[in-house]
Write an enzyme that holds these catalytic residues in place. Structure first.
Site, PDB file in Angstrom:
ATOM      1  N   GLU A 195      -4.930   1.408   1.188  1.00 35.80           N
ATOM      2  CA  GLU A 195      -4.992   0.576  -0.104  1.00 35.80           C
ATOM      3  C   GLU A 195      -3.692  -0.509   0.210  1.00 35.80           C
ATOM      4  O   GLU A 195      -2.722  -0.016   0.566  1.00 35.80           O
ATOM      5  CB  GLU A 195      -4.563   1.633  -1.404  1.00 35.80           C
ATOM      6  N   LYS A 220     -11.916  -1.531  -7.332  1.00 32.61           N
ATOM      7  CA  LYS A 220     -11.129  -0.243  -7.816  1.00 32.61           C
ATOM      8  C   LYS A 220     -11.929  -0.019  -9.269  1.00 32.61           C
ATOM      9  O   LYS A 220     -11.569  -0.963 -10.188  1.00 32.61           O
ATOM     10  CB  LYS A 220      -9.720  -0.232  -7.779  1.00 32.61           C
ATOM     11  N   CYS A 267      -8.071   4.873  -4.050  1.00 37.21           N
ATOM     12  CA  CYS A 267      -6.935   5.515  -4.840  1.00 37.21           C
ATOM     13  C   CYS A 267      -7.096   6.418  -5.978  1.00 37.21           C
ATOM     14  O   CYS A 267      -7.878   7.445  -5.892  1.00 37.21           O
ATOM     15  CB  CYS A 267      -5.824   4.858  -4.835  1.00 37.21           C
TER      16      CYS A 267
HETATM   17  N1  LIG Z   1      -1.825   4.518  -7.038  1.00 35.47           N
HETATM   18  C1  LIG Z   1      -3.071   5.299  -7.518  1.00 35.47           C
HETATM   19  O1  LIG Z   1      -4.029   4.513  -7.594  1.00 35.47           O
HETATM   20  C2  LIG Z   1      -3.306   6.481  -7.739  1.00 35.47           C
HETATM   21  C3  LIG Z   1      -2.073   7.530  -7.608  1.00 35.47           C
HETATM   22  O2  LIG Z   1      -1.012   7.311  -7.430  1.00 35.47           O
HETATM   23  C4  LIG Z   1      -2.372   8.685  -8.472  1.00 35.47           C
HETATM   24  O3  LIG Z   1      -3.221   9.070  -9.102  1.00 35.47           O
HETATM   25  O4  LIG Z   1      -1.104   9.588  -8.617  1.00 35.47           O
END
Ligand SMILES: NC(=O)CC(=O)C(=O)O
Length: 307
Positions: free
Chosen positions: A65, A139, A180
């Site tokens: 990401e 996302k 993520c």
């Molecule tokens: N960074 C993200 O999008 C998600 C994350 O770090 C978490 O769900 O904990």
């Protein structure tokens, strides 16, 4: 004998059968990259890592990401690219297209900040082995978290949420994409499984608070519940950065088994995926035939609306 549990009604519309993948066995490369404030360096660094993964036999390469920019609300507008315009307006995705075509591999291009008019998205581009952009996932679930004294981050300050699940047929199977925080929402993974995904790919940058507790757990849960492969790819940890990534990019098999993983430093993981295992697991443990469609249902709104 027809089941009174009505398993076919547990997925609305009914789940699609698992399609025959174009190939059964191949290597995936997970490039856990260090990310700096120098965008040009990040792009050439990612290019070298993809080349190395391909030289070690990877037919599919997954990036982290936000690999071309620091992970911060201040950086997103500065590093964002106009992906649809391409070329000089999107040097990061132009590189992915060139490399995927030259090396004849599929690339799930992690994510980069995308600019569309006055909106910004956190976007993953999928390039086929012909260098064509096959899919773009924005996302869907923005990461807004506030754990006082630990971590506060509000992606929604700068980013707009994507509106659609993304599943794509590639030379290396049918792949569902999440970025993520999307991994926390099991319905998305369930929808991908019902649409016949072989593999779910989540570029992700969990952090030092949630990473140790949740990162592996969520990957294994998505894989076990849906009886498919799950691959994740994080940036390498930079303890001096404003947002410290947890690392630990991983490949999980359809029985929830960790097939390959790493620590938090920069690394390239090469691991084998064997889709013949999917049918074996689903035959031995036939969850799809045992669902209680008479008691609960998962509605795929997009598929329902397109009927
Ligand atoms: N960074 C993200 O999008 C998600 C994350 O770090 C978490 O769900 O904990």
């Amino acid at each position: 004998m027809a089941s009174s549990f009505k398993p076919e009604q547990a997925r609305v519309p009914s789940a699609l059968p698992l399609p025959a993948p174009p190939l059964t066995k191949f290597n995936i490369g997970l490039c856990q990259l260090s990310v700096t404030a120098d965008k040009k360096r990040n792009i050439s660094h990612a290019k070298k890592a993809i080349e190395e993964a391909a030289s070690k036999g990877a037919k599919l390469v997954l990036l982290p990401e936000i690999w071309n920019s620091p992970y911060s609300n201040d950086s997103f507008p500065v590093y964002a690219e106009d992906i649809d315009a391409g070329g000089e307006a999107s040097p990061s995705t132009a590189m992915l297209s060139e490399v995927s075509k030259r090396l004849k591999i599929t690339i799930i291009g992690g994510s980069v900040p995308e600019r569309v008019g006055d909106r910004l998205y956190n976007t993953c581009c999928v390039f086929g082995a012909d260098g064509e952009l096959k899919a773009k996932h924005r996302k869907i679930h923005l990461f807004d978290i506030d754990i006082p004294g630990k971590i506060t981050f509000m992606e929604s300050k700068t980013l707009t949420a994507g509106e659609t699940p993304t599943i794509v047929d590639t030379d290396v199977g049918r792949i569902g994409i999440g970025i993520c925080y999307d991994i926390r929402f099991q319905e998305l993974a369930m929808i991908y499984a019902a649409r016949g995904a072989h593999l779910l790919c989540y570029p992700g940058a969990f952090n030092m608070t949630t990473g140790p507790l949740h990162w592996e757990l969520l990957q294994r849960a998505r894989a076990t519940d849906n009886q498919l492969y799950v691959a994740t790819c994080s940036p390498a940890r930079d303890s001096g950065a404003g947002y410290t990534a947890w690392g630990h990019s991983t490949l999980v098999g359809p029985f929830g088994e960790i097939l390959a993983t790493t620590e938090h430093e920069e690394d390239i993981i090469i691991a084998e995926i064997d889709y013949s295992i999917l049918d074996q697991r689903r035959t031995s443990l036939p969850l799809n035939k045992q669902r209680r469609g008479d008691l609960y249902q998962l509605v795929d709104v997009q598929r329902l609306d397109s009927k």
